[in-house]
Design an enzyme around this catalytic site. Structure first.
Site, PDB file in Angstrom:
ATOM      1  N   ILE A 261       0.722   4.418  -9.481  1.00 40.17           N
ATOM      2  CA  ILE A 261       0.426   4.645  -8.064  1.00 40.17           C
ATOM      3  C   ILE A 261      -1.063   4.954  -7.963  1.00 40.17           C
ATOM      4  CG2 ILE A 261       0.823   6.225  -6.137  1.00 40.17           C
ATOM      5  CD1 ILE A 261       3.740   6.404  -7.078  1.00 40.17           C
TER       6      ILE A 261
ATOM      7  N   HIS B  30       5.235  -7.690  -5.730  1.00 38.18           N
ATOM      8  CA  HIS B  30       6.375  -6.767  -5.796  1.00 38.18           C
ATOM      9  C   HIS B  30       7.666  -7.589  -5.819  1.00 38.18           C
ATOM     10  CE1 HIS B  30       8.553  -3.048  -5.299  1.00 38.18           C
ATOM     11  NE2 HIS B  30       9.283  -3.648  -4.365  1.00 38.18           N
TER      12      HIS B  30
ATOM     13  N   GLU C  22      -0.152   3.355   1.270  1.00 33.84           N
ATOM     14  CA  GLU C  22       1.304   3.542   1.255  1.00 33.84           C
ATOM     15  C   GLU C  22       1.928   2.573   0.254  1.00 33.84           C
ATOM     16  OE1 GLU C  22       4.979   3.898   4.454  1.00 33.84           O
ATOM     17  OE2 GLU C  22       2.983   3.338   5.136  1.00 33.84           O
TER      18      GLU C  22
ATOM     19  N   ASP D 149       3.737  -0.098  -1.766  1.00 29.25           N
ATOM     20  CA  ASP D 149       4.422  -1.354  -1.471  1.00 29.25           C
ATOM     21  C   ASP D 149       4.443  -1.687   0.024  1.00 29.25           C
ATOM     22  OD1 ASP D 149       4.829  -1.701  -4.182  1.00 29.25           O
ATOM     23  OD2 ASP D 149       6.753  -0.666  -4.164  1.00 29.25           O
TER      24      ASP D 149
HETATM   25  C1  GAR Z   1       7.027  -8.270 -12.194  1.00 31.35           C
HETATM   26  O1  GAR Z   1       8.351  -8.587 -11.861  1.00 31.35           O
HETATM   27  C2  GAR Z   1       6.333  -7.615 -11.010  1.00 31.35           C
HETATM   28  O2  GAR Z   1       6.741  -8.126  -9.774  1.00 31.35           O
HETATM   29  C3  GAR Z   1       6.797  -6.190 -11.165  1.00 31.35           C
HETATM   30  O3  GAR Z   1       6.766  -5.941 -12.544  1.00 31.35           O
HETATM   31  C4  GAR Z   1       6.983  -7.155 -13.245  1.00 31.35           C
HETATM   32  C5  GAR Z   1       5.853  -7.331 -14.212  1.00 31.35           C
HETATM   33  O4  GAR Z   1       6.070  -8.413 -15.059  1.00 31.35           O
HETATM   34  N1  GAR Z   1       5.960  -5.303 -10.425  1.00 31.35           N
HETATM   35  C6  GAR Z   1       6.386  -4.174  -9.863  1.00 31.35           C
HETATM   36  O5  GAR Z   1       7.536  -3.792  -9.936  1.00 31.35           O
HETATM   37  C7  GAR Z   1       5.318  -3.395  -9.125  1.00 31.35           C
HETATM   38  N2  GAR Z   1       5.910  -2.435  -8.260  1.00 31.35           N
HETATM   39  P1  GAR Z   1       4.882  -9.049 -15.890  1.00 31.35           P
HETATM   40  O6  GAR Z   1       4.187  -7.899 -16.618  1.00 31.35           O
HETATM   41  O7  GAR Z   1       5.563  -9.953 -16.858  1.00 31.35           O
HETATM   42  O8  GAR Z   1       3.973  -9.757 -14.949  1.00 31.35           O
END
Ligand code: GAR
Length: 197
Positions: free
Chosen positions: A100, A117, A151, A153
């Site tokens: 965050i 996200h 804020e 997401d």
């Molecule tokens: C992805 O699914 C991304 O959308 C999510 O983490 C994963 C990372 O995968 N992000 C979140 O949850 C952010 N709040 P990656 O490291 O293989 O790109």
């Protein structure tokens, strides 16, 4: 030349998809931009080796070594700003960066700080998005690329993709289906933003 700095915490598959897109001729002809660096808050982030293997600068900034969120974000901004070119502000891309960010950091990069996200925002901000979608009986899930604001997401939506929820889906199966789309949509959203800014 517009420099892009990508922030990761783990696998970095979205980062890899963006890097691959940026290497394609179509991107290079259209956009005066390059991936200048990949920064991780975890030394064990798998994506670091991929980036380093392509000659991209990598930086590890372990958040556990800082006393406060503000101190970490100040150090992070200093690393990012190292890639600033005169008259061409760095674009900061969060790709699975699981921190965050402080309001000060977010306002410093306002309008040039993007996140992906794994849900159709405004539904399911925060963690465990896929399990929550399954628990709610959603028939579709998806992903959102958005500008980052203070804020969590929230922020202007730049792109979304819808993915079906299939009978018998687990959170892992759904996450994998969504991730495939993330890899297509995130590079495209970045390219669109660069073309129109
Ligand atoms: C992805 O699914 C991304 O959308 C999510 O983490 C994963 C990372 O995968 N992000 C979140 O949850 C952010 N709040 P990656 O490291 O293989 O790109």
């Amino acid at each position: 030349m517009r420099n892009i700095v990508i922030l990761i915490s783990g696998t970095g598959s979205n980062m890899a998809a963006i890097v691959k897109a940026a290497q394609r001729d179509a991107w290079r002809e259209k956009l005066d931009a390059r991936i200048a660096a990949v920064i991780s808050n975890r030394a064990d982030a798998k994506g670091l080796a991929f980036a380093a293997g392509l000659g991209i600068a990598t930086v590890v900034l372990d958040h556990k070594l800082f006393d406060s969120r503000e101190a970490f974000d100040t150090a992070l901004a200093a690393q990012i700003d190292h890639y600033e070119e005169p008259g061409s502000p760095v674009l900061v891309v969060l790709a699975g960066f699981m921190r965050i960010l402080t309001p000060g950091f977010v306002s410093r990069y306002a309008g040039r700080l993007l996140n992906i996200h794994p849900s159709l925002l405004p539904a399911f901000p925060g963690l465990h998005t896929h399990q929550r979608a399954l628990d709610e009986g959603c028939k579709v899930a998806g992903l959102t690329v958005h500008q980052v604001t203070a804020e969590l997401d929230h922020g202007a939506i730049l792109a979304q993709a819808v993915v079906p929820v299939l009978p018998g889906d687990t959170a892992d199966a759904l996450a994998a289906r969504v991730l495939t789309q993330e890899h297509l949509i995130y590079p495209r959203a970045i390219s669109d933003l660069l073309q129109h800014s």
